[in-house]
Design a protein around this motif. Structure first.
Motif, PDB file in Angstrom:
ATOM      1  N   VAL A  48       0.997  18.085  -2.170  1.00  0.00           N
ATOM      2  CA  VAL A  48       2.630  18.238  -2.919  1.00  0.00           C
ATOM      3  C   VAL A  48       3.446  17.381  -1.799  1.00  0.00           C
ATOM      4  CG1 VAL A  48       4.305  19.535  -3.260  1.00  0.00           C
ATOM      5  CG2 VAL A  48       2.178  20.533  -3.829  1.00  0.00           C
ATOM      6  N   ALA A  49       3.702  17.443  -0.591  1.00  0.00           N
ATOM      7  CA  ALA A  49       4.388  16.584   0.242  1.00  0.00           C
ATOM      8  C   ALA A  49       4.018  15.079  -0.004  1.00  0.00           C
ATOM      9  CB  ALA A  49       4.270  17.086   1.679  1.00  0.00           C
ATOM     10  N   TYR A  50       2.929  14.819   0.032  1.00  0.00           N
ATOM     11  CA  TYR A  50       2.217  13.188  -0.154  1.00  0.00           C
ATOM     12  C   TYR A  50       2.964  12.913  -1.407  1.00  0.00           C
ATOM     13  CZ  TYR A  50      -0.655   9.334  -0.258  1.00  0.00           C
ATOM     14  OH  TYR A  50      -1.236   7.998  -0.201  1.00  0.00           O
ATOM     15  N   GLY A  57       3.999  10.599   7.110  1.00  0.00           N
ATOM     16  CA  GLY A  57       4.973   9.489   7.833  1.00  0.00           C
ATOM     17  C   GLY A  57       4.854   8.145   7.103  1.00  0.00           C
ATOM     18  N   ARG A  58       3.754   7.792   6.743  1.00  0.00           N
ATOM     19  CA  ARG A  58       3.672   6.305   6.095  1.00  0.00           C
ATOM     20  C   ARG A  58       4.259   6.494   4.467  1.00  0.00           C
ATOM     21  NH1 ARG A  58       0.770   2.454   8.897  1.00  0.00           N
ATOM     22  NH2 ARG A  58       0.293   1.409   7.038  1.00  0.00           N
ATOM     23  N   ALA A  59       3.601   7.767   3.966  1.00  0.00           N
ATOM     24  CA  ALA A  59       4.059   7.947   2.487  1.00  0.00           C
ATOM     25  C   ALA A  59       5.577   7.850   2.532  1.00  0.00           C
ATOM     26  CB  ALA A  59       3.491   9.169   1.984  1.00  0.00           C
ATOM     27  N   GLU A  70       5.009   2.948   2.844  1.00  0.00           N
ATOM     28  CA  GLU A  70       4.039   2.008   3.462  1.00  0.00           C
ATOM     29  C   GLU A  70       2.428   2.414   2.745  1.00  0.00           C
ATOM     30  OE1 GLU A  70       4.103   2.385   7.732  1.00  0.00           O
ATOM     31  OE2 GLU A  70       6.173   1.339   7.611  1.00  0.00           O
ATOM     32  N   GLY A  71       1.511   1.514   3.106  1.00  0.00           N
ATOM     33  CA  GLY A  71       0.226   1.903   2.581  1.00  0.00           C
ATOM     34  C   GLY A  71      -0.212   3.020   3.631  1.00  0.00           C
ATOM     35  N   SER A  72      -0.652   4.176   2.943  1.00  0.00           N
ATOM     36  CA  SER A  72      -0.974   5.493   3.271  1.00  0.00           C
ATOM     37  C   SER A  72      -1.993   6.379   2.695  1.00  0.00           C
ATOM     38  CB  SER A  72       0.020   6.494   3.396  1.00  0.00           C
ATOM     39  OG  SER A  72       0.570   6.821   2.109  1.00  0.00           O
TER      40      SER A  72
END
Length: 121
Positions: free
Chosen positions: A26-28, A90-92, A96-98
């Protein structure tokens, strides 16, 4: 040994993993959709679940399974999974590409859960 506290720890540990996987997904997707405030709230709940998982797992490890190397390996992989969770979110969050971290995180989580159910033993 009284097994009631162990059962409670085990249930909180297993339930923590289940909730953590749902919160991770969900967070992603909230971060990737640009909903940073909602993503941050879910991310904080995920961190709370990671603390519950870590405390219950360490307690079970050092009180019940202290002589089994198998569970130490599981613990180390769980810590790697927590690191991958933080890196992918963090990247999402920064857009950024995650996807690589996210897929790697899911794979490590599946391996950790399979170790917990002694699929490889």
């Amino acid at each position: 040994m009284n097994f009631v506290p162990y059962k409670a720890l085990l249930e909180s540990h297993v339930g923590g993993w289940e909730v953590a996987i749902v919160l991770l997904v969900v967070a992603y997707f909230l971060y990737r959709a640009g909903k940073e405030k909602a993503g941050k709230i879910v991310h904080m709940l995920l961190r709370l679940m990671m603390v519950i998982i870590l405390v219950s797992g360490a307690w079970m490890l050092f009180t019940v399974h202290a002589s089994e190397v198998y569970f130490y390996v599981k613990g180390l992989l769980a810590i790697v999974a927590f690191g991958l969770i933080e890196m992918s979110l963090g990247r999402a969050k920064r857009q950024e590409g995650s996807i690589g971290f996210f897929i790697g995180c899911l794979i490590v989580l599946v391996v950790v859960i399979m170790l917990g159910y002694r699929v490889f033993a």
